[in-house]
Design an enzyme around this catalytic site. Sequence first.
Site, PDB file in Angstrom:
ATOM      1  N   CYS A 185      45.978  50.194  75.426  1.00 53.90           N
ATOM      2  CA  CYS A 185      45.283  49.257  74.527  1.00 53.90           C
ATOM      3  C   CYS A 185      44.849  49.969  73.248  1.00 53.90           C
ATOM      4  O   CYS A 185      45.033  49.453  72.138  1.00 53.90           O
ATOM      5  CB  CYS A 185      44.084  48.655  75.255  1.00 53.90           C
ATOM      6  SG  CYS A 185      43.217  47.384  74.313  1.00 53.90           S
ATOM      7  N   CYS A 186      44.279  51.182  73.386  1.00 49.66           N
ATOM      8  CA  CYS A 186      43.880  51.937  72.194  1.00 49.66           C
ATOM      9  C   CYS A 186      45.092  52.308  71.347  1.00 49.66           C
ATOM     10  O   CYS A 186      45.019  52.316  70.115  1.00 49.66           O
ATOM     11  CB  CYS A 186      43.130  53.213  72.606  1.00 49.66           C
ATOM     12  SG  CYS A 186      41.410  52.964  73.074  1.00 49.66           S
ATOM     13  N   CYS A 193      39.695  57.682  71.765  1.00 46.19           N
ATOM     14  CA  CYS A 193      40.556  56.511  71.668  1.00 46.19           C
ATOM     15  C   CYS A 193      42.025  56.890  71.532  1.00 46.19           C
ATOM     16  O   CYS A 193      42.895  56.084  71.772  1.00 46.19           O
ATOM     17  CB  CYS A 193      40.141  55.642  70.492  1.00 46.19           C
ATOM     18  SG  CYS A 193      40.322  56.445  68.900  1.00 46.19           S
ATOM     19  N   CYS A 233      34.555  47.809  75.824  1.00 47.59           N
ATOM     20  CA  CYS A 233      34.520  49.207  76.277  1.00 47.59           C
ATOM     21  C   CYS A 233      33.248  49.923  75.838  1.00 47.59           C
ATOM     22  O   CYS A 233      33.208  51.160  75.785  1.00 47.59           O
ATOM     23  CB  CYS A 233      35.744  49.952  75.756  1.00 47.59           C
ATOM     24  SG  CYS A 233      37.297  49.191  76.271  1.00 47.59           S
ATOM     25  N   CYS A 257      34.639  49.228  70.628  1.00 48.65           N
ATOM     26  CA  CYS A 257      35.020  47.856  70.941  1.00 48.65           C
ATOM     27  C   CYS A 257      34.062  47.255  71.968  1.00 48.65           C
ATOM     28  O   CYS A 257      33.550  47.950  72.851  1.00 48.65           O
ATOM     29  CB  CYS A 257      36.434  47.828  71.507  1.00 48.65           C
ATOM     30  SG  CYS A 257      37.716  48.231  70.319  1.00 48.65           S
TER      31      CYS A 257
END
Length: 240
Positions: free
Chosen positions: A125-126, A232, A209, A206
Amino acid sequence: MNMAAPVNTDTDTADAATLIAQYGDLQGKDLLEVMIRDVFKDRIALVSSFGSESAVLIEMVADIDPSTPILFLNTGKLFGETLRYSRILGERFGLTDIRAIKPDASEIEAEDKNGLLWTRDQDACCDLRKTRPLDREIVGFDAWITGRKRFQTDARADLDLIEGAPGQIKINPLANHGMEDLQAIAKAHDLPKHPLVADGYLSIGCMPCTRRVEEGEDYRSGRWAGTDKTECGIHIGENI
Ligand code: SF4
């Protein structure tokens, strides 16, 4: 302040060791002034998350040149408060070139259509929402400024003020600053605080997280809590 002559820094030949030898005794705003006005004039950007400590660096950069490009990693998963804070700081410091760096829509469609990739694979995702978007944007610059500090994580304990990175040089003007230093600067300049700090969020990324930090916990313990992830990905593997 020290305004030594600029070094020759073509994009591909910029040499961190040479810069360290020439400017290694500078830090903070002194280092920024040389890099923004002299060494990397019109070829340097600040990368910012508009998190809890971002105002310190943004104020320094703005005071040197408020038209310095600021690359704001807008992952699509940020707190609304962070977006508001970016506007607050932009107005306060007269920033004229804040660029929202967003994930590619077709990549989101292909890899994270329902927006829940973070529940399955945070590294992926990062990579999708931060690393790749920044990689696409940063190629237009020869150097970038980061807000990383040595005290933040074990991985950053040996962070240099000037680092080599593929294709660019990274400038970390606050590397040696501790939390007390940052708080003193923030107080001296009456810097606006991120709206979530008063609500117990100390290091802010985010929304999915990031959690509040309890009394006595490490201030970055609210990031990717319950996992061993501490970065990240945009800075991994590039330190020299
Ligand atoms: S911090 Fe979380 S939501 Fe943001 S890009 Fe990384 S995994 Fe995704």
